[in-house]
Motif scaffolding. Structure first.
Motif, mmCIF file in Angstrom:
data_model
loop_
_atom_site.group_PDB
_atom_site.id
_atom_site.type_symbol
_atom_site.label_atom_id
_atom_site.label_comp_id
_atom_site.label_asym_id
_atom_site.label_seq_id
_atom_site.Cartn_x
_atom_site.Cartn_y
_atom_site.Cartn_z
ATOM 1 N N LEU A 1 75.502 -39.884 -9.444
ATOM 2 C CA LEU A 1 76.742 -39.239 -8.895
ATOM 3 C C LEU A 1 77.871 -39.871 -9.503
ATOM 4 O O LEU A 1 78.888 -38.939 -9.762
ATOM 5 C CB LEU A 1 76.835 -39.343 -7.255
ATOM 6 N N ASN A 2 77.782 -41.043 -9.671
ATOM 7 C CA ASN A 2 79.106 -41.907 -10.337
ATOM 8 C C ASN A 2 79.390 -41.211 -11.516
ATOM 9 O O ASN A 2 80.510 -40.968 -11.981
ATOM 10 C CB ASN A 2 79.067 -43.276 -9.961
ATOM 11 N N LEU A 3 78.279 -41.368 -12.388
ATOM 12 C CA LEU A 3 78.356 -41.071 -13.646
ATOM 13 C C LEU A 3 78.693 -39.568 -13.830
ATOM 14 O O LEU A 3 79.642 -39.097 -14.630
ATOM 15 C CB LEU A 3 77.094 -41.102 -14.513
ATOM 16 N N TRP A 4 78.356 -38.639 -13.219
ATOM 17 C CA TRP A 4 78.471 -37.354 -13.111
ATOM 18 C C TRP A 4 80.091 -37.019 -12.858
ATOM 19 O O TRP A 4 80.779 -36.256 -13.317
ATOM 20 C CB TRP A 4 77.691 -36.385 -12.109
ATOM 21 N N ALA A 5 80.459 -37.656 -11.413
ATOM 22 C CA ALA A 5 81.991 -37.562 -11.165
ATOM 23 C C ALA A 5 83.082 -38.148 -12.411
ATOM 24 O O ALA A 5 83.990 -37.371 -12.682
ATOM 25 C CB ALA A 5 82.267 -38.396 -9.807
ATOM 26 N N THR A 6 82.478 -39.245 -13.035
ATOM 27 C CA THR A 6 83.365 -39.693 -13.913
ATOM 28 C C THR A 6 83.284 -38.580 -15.323
ATOM 29 O O THR A 6 84.372 -38.559 -15.898
ATOM 30 C CB THR A 6 82.718 -41.104 -14.512
ATOM 31 N N GLY A 7 82.178 -38.113 -15.611
ATOM 32 C CA GLY A 7 82.190 -37.243 -16.650
ATOM 33 C C GLY A 7 83.140 -35.984 -16.420
ATOM 34 O O GLY A 7 83.782 -35.254 -17.340
ATOM 35 N N VAL A 8 83.074 -35.523 -15.106
ATOM 36 C CA VAL A 8 83.662 -34.303 -14.958
ATOM 37 C C VAL A 8 85.161 -34.699 -14.723
ATOM 38 O O VAL A 8 86.160 -33.926 -15.417
ATOM 39 C CB VAL A 8 83.336 -33.637 -13.575
ATOM 40 N N THR A 9 85.577 -35.802 -14.257
ATOM 41 C CA THR A 9 87.016 -36.154 -14.561
ATOM 42 C C THR A 9 87.567 -36.602 -15.858
ATOM 43 O O THR A 9 88.555 -36.126 -16.040
ATOM 44 C CB THR A 9 87.179 -37.605 -13.691
ATOM 45 N N ALA A 10 86.657 -36.801 -16.855
ATOM 46 C CA ALA A 10 87.014 -37.130 -17.977
ATOM 47 C C ALA A 10 87.412 -35.928 -18.886
ATOM 48 O O ALA A 10 88.246 -35.713 -19.628
ATOM 49 C CB ALA A 10 86.051 -38.061 -18.878
ATOM 50 N N LEU A 11 86.723 -34.808 -18.458
ATOM 51 C CA LEU A 11 86.651 -33.546 -19.182
ATOM 52 C C LEU A 11 87.872 -32.664 -18.582
ATOM 53 O O LEU A 11 88.218 -31.593 -18.862
ATOM 54 C CB LEU A 11 85.322 -32.833 -18.931
ATOM 55 N N SER A 12 88.356 -33.117 -17.336
ATOM 56 C CA SER A 12 89.320 -32.362 -16.595
ATOM 57 C C SER A 12 90.577 -32.387 -17.550
ATOM 58 O O SER A 12 90.911 -33.304 -18.366
ATOM 59 C CB SER A 12 89.604 -32.680 -15.299
ATOM 60 N N ARG A 13 91.719 -31.489 -17.198
ATOM 61 C CA ARG A 13 92.843 -31.385 -17.700
ATOM 62 C C ARG A 13 94.002 -32.288 -17.022
ATOM 63 O O ARG A 13 95.341 -32.166 -17.283
ATOM 64 C CB ARG A 13 93.357 -30.093 -18.096
ATOM 65 N N ALA A 14 93.545 -33.037 -16.350
ATOM 66 C CA ALA A 14 94.663 -33.834 -15.402
ATOM 67 C C ALA A 14 95.089 -35.095 -16.375
ATOM 68 O O ALA A 14 94.379 -35.309 -17.294
ATOM 69 C CB ALA A 14 93.714 -34.704 -14.408
ATOM 70 N N PRO A 15 96.421 -35.512 -16.066
ATOM 71 C CA PRO A 15 96.911 -36.423 -16.828
ATOM 72 C C PRO A 15 96.133 -37.719 -16.912
ATOM 73 O O PRO A 15 95.490 -38.034 -15.884
ATOM 74 C CB PRO A 15 98.245 -36.674 -16.156
ATOM 75 N N THR A 16 96.187 -38.364 -17.952
ATOM 76 C CA THR A 16 95.302 -39.681 -18.194
ATOM 77 C C THR A 16 95.620 -40.711 -17.205
ATOM 78 O O THR A 16 94.627 -41.318 -16.799
ATOM 79 C CB THR A 16 95.940 -40.107 -19.531
#
Length: 72
Positions: free
Chosen positions: A24-39
């Protein structure tokens, strides 16, 4: 089939729970990294997810960047 059931019954429930939290942590991190949110926002979410694994992942799921909403 009996061998599979014996193997599943012999698993330590703590190991299974730890593995699920890790995935779950790896999935959440991956989706966060792929988002267009500011760094800065991405780094904050990754810190929350890894410093508070269970609560951080739940908070991310509710309030975090929505990758699937951005691609429509």
């Amino acid at each position: 089939m009996n061998a599979v059931l014996d193997w599943a019954a012999a698993l330590d429930p703590r190991l299974v729970l730890l593995s699920l939290i890790g995935v779950l942590n790896l999935w959440a991190t991956g989706v966060t990294a792929l988002s267009r949110a500011p760094t800065r926002e991405k780094m904050l979410w990754v810190a929350v997810i890894f410093l508070c694994p269970i609560v951080g992942s739940v908070l991310w799921f509710v309030f975090g960047p929505k990758l699937w909403a951005e691609r429509r």
